[in-house]
Design a protein around this motif. Sequence first.
Motif, short mmCIF file in Angstrom:
data_model
loop_
_atom_site.label_atom_id
_atom_site.label_comp_id
_atom_site.label_asym_id
_atom_site.label_seq_id
_atom_site.Cartn_x
_atom_site.Cartn_y
_atom_site.Cartn_z
N ALA A 54 11.33 -5.81 48.75
CA ALA A 54 12.06 -6.20 47.54
C ALA A 54 12.94 -7.40 47.81
O ALA A 54 13.57 -7.52 48.84
CB ALA A 54 12.92 -5.04 47.08
N THR A 55 12.97 -8.31 46.84
CA THR A 55 13.86 -9.46 46.95
C THR A 55 14.85 -9.49 45.80
O THR A 55 15.71 -10.34 45.76
CB THR A 55 13.06 -10.77 46.94
N SER A 56 14.67 -8.59 44.84
CA SER A 56 15.60 -8.56 43.72
C SER A 56 16.47 -7.33 43.81
O SER A 56 16.29 -6.48 44.64
CB SER A 56 14.81 -8.54 42.40
N THR A 192 9.69 -2.88 57.22
CA THR A 192 9.64 -3.76 56.06
C THR A 192 10.63 -3.31 55.00
O THR A 192 11.06 -2.14 54.99
CB THR A 192 8.23 -3.77 55.43
N ASP A 193 10.98 -4.21 54.10
CA ASP A 193 11.84 -3.84 52.97
C ASP A 193 11.15 -2.79 52.11
O ASP A 193 9.93 -2.62 52.15
CB ASP A 193 12.14 -5.07 52.10
N ILE A 194 11.93 -2.12 51.29
CA ILE A 194 11.40 -1.10 50.40
C ILE A 194 10.38 -1.74 49.45
O ILE A 194 10.53 -2.88 49.03
CB ILE A 194 12.56 -0.43 49.64
N GLN A 195 9.30 -1.00 49.14
CA GLN A 195 8.16 -1.57 48.44
C GLN A 195 8.13 -1.26 46.95
O GLN A 195 8.78 -0.33 46.48
CB GLN A 195 6.86 -1.03 49.04
N MET A 196 7.32 -2.05 46.22
CA MET A 196 7.07 -1.76 44.81
C MET A 196 6.16 -0.56 44.67
O MET A 196 6.30 0.24 43.75
CB MET A 196 6.43 -2.96 44.12
N CYS A 246 11.73 -3.81 39.54
CA CYS A 246 12.36 -3.98 40.85
C CYS A 246 13.76 -4.56 40.68
O CYS A 246 14.05 -5.68 41.13
CB CYS A 246 11.50 -4.87 41.74
N SER A 247 14.62 -3.81 40.03
CA SER A 247 15.98 -4.26 39.78
C SER A 247 16.91 -3.08 39.89
O SER A 247 16.66 -2.02 39.30
CB SER A 247 16.08 -4.89 38.39
N GLY A 248 17.99 -3.25 40.64
CA GLY A 248 18.95 -2.17 40.80
C GLY A 248 18.42 -1.08 41.70
O GLY A 248 17.42 -1.21 42.40
N GLY A 249 19.11 0.04 41.66
CA GLY A 249 18.72 1.17 42.50
C GLY A 249 19.15 0.99 43.94
O GLY A 249 19.83 0.04 44.31
#
Length: 326
Positions: A54-56, A192-196, A246-249
């Motif tokens: 995630a980048t957002s 890795t960063d958390i995924q979609m 992919c926003s917030g959380g």
Amino acid sequence: MSFSARSFAFFAMYTLASVAACGGESSSGAGGAGGSGDDAAGPGPGSTSAGPGATSGGATSGGGATSGSATTSSGSGGATSGSATSSGSGDVTTTATSTGAGDTTTSTAATGGTDPGGCSIFCSDFEGGSLPSEVQFFPEYLRARMGEFVTLDSTGHSGSRSVKVTGTDFSQMLGVAVPSNFWGRIYLKSATDIQMGHNTYVAAAEGNGDPNNGEQIRIGEHQCQLELNRRSDDKEMLSNGGMYMCSGGVKLVANTWYCLEFHYDGPGRSVSVFVDGTEVNAMHVTDWGPYDYKLFKFGFEKYHGGAKTMWYDDLALHSERVGCGK
């Protein structure tokens, strides 16, 4: 948190010819359209395509930090968790402690009952040369290949070792027997960063450990954030309050240790989730159940997300909240 030494050789491994697929789960973990990730029966609100980290929503690069705090959105819910009580009706918990070379492990009977203090169900810092004997690999039909997916790695959270899970196939999980009402704490880190895409990190399971057997309440990732998911109907609680974007959380970024706490109260129908000591209110439920949990599982289970390497350390399962201190 107190530990006692215990280390055993890996348990006997055997292979079953096949596993029955049900509940819409794919044995290969390949992606598809619809649902919140693993339900292939029809379309749903969530994207099922895997994506990069995630980048957002406030995610930042982990940069190899040894600890990190998650960013939470305001979300919805706002409920707070109640205090845990020991399950079991008059059962007496027997603590089994033995000395081995390396790791410190304490385990107790999984029927609940009296609390000897420390960690009344199971705990380990995985500092030994092998997994504790109480830890079993699931699903059973992949047990003969366990060494491909699970190793003890030299990147520990508190010590020099942790459990490394190379998530590639559909399900690579480790399980420990638990009562139907338990608290837990585990440190986890991802490459890795958390995924979609939709994947699971930890779960409480009613069944025999197979990913398609019995009810399973799973904590993992979807839409670039932490989420709670129920296997039987694919119901999902996103940490941003339910917005499928992919926003917030709660964002878990790469190469960063996080303290994940959870309270699974099967008879009481509730689940609470905490990250770095703070409850994720949007993931708190009070009407899922009643369930009779048998196993706590951790590792990686892939539905429509990409493959992922995870590390786990300092696991503690207890009748009361453990907290993030070791």
